[in-house]
Design an enzyme around this catalytic site. Sequence first.
Site: not given
Ligand code: APR
Length: 249
Positions: A73, A121, A132, A148, A188
Amino acid sequence: MKFGEQLKSEELEVMRRAQNIVFVTGAGMSQESGIPTFRGNDGLWRNYDPMKLATIDAFWNDPKLVWEWYNERRQGMLVAKPNAGHYAVAKFEEYVDVTVLTQNIDGLHQRAKSSHVLELHGNIIRTRCTECDFADKQAKISSIPPMCKCGAILRPDVVWFGEELPQDVWQDAMISACKCDIMIVVGTSLAVSPANMLPIYAQQNGATIIEVNPEETAMSEDIDYTIRDTAASYLPGLVDTFGKLRSRF
Ligand code: APR
């Protein structure tokens, strides 16, 4: 009609009055930079089970496997470039105070020149020692798992499931959420706590909440405006509208 596309008096008022805007961003923000999301249609979790990988138990159980996943990643994030959505977020700073609260660990908001980014995050480029105080902001990974100088294993400087967010970052994020006029929640799923509380804090304190996401989320029905569009498609138009409106003063 999307927020800001046809300047209704109510939306004009929201944009005119805004002193500060907070963005809450997630994996969807970087999707158009080629970084897969976790839970969306192209969800990374279909190939891997992050619940098994993104935990301290998984790390100690198999540090090599977890590091291989992060390293893959990491390589993708290092070559990725900010997209039009990231640049639009940064451009808002020309008109208003902006804070970006991001769950992303890719550093793309900073590379697009957003100046006030709180990484809830952590950051995938950084490493830190499991024993350490050693921490490295630009770590080069030459062997997996990286070690480390003290002899212990290094870990990615990210927040795993079950771990607390860095307390200073979280405090600042809550304060920003509570005092913003507009919160724009981009990309999100709002599935992960405590970041998914931020729009609730903002809403309780009277902010206008706008969600930009092609898919529905658990909060979509409870917020002021839901925009079914992507970050790179919608945000450049919104910042242009905002700029035109604000430059009239
Ligand atoms: N523009 C806007 N939104 C989008 C796009 C885009 N181009 N493509 C996808 N999405 C939306 C999806 O519909 C979904 O609702 O982005 C969202 C991504 O959701 P997740 O994959 O759940 O990501 P996130 O909410 O950041 O996850 C939260 O979970 O895995 C852990 O720590 C990790 O920070 C992450 C946290």
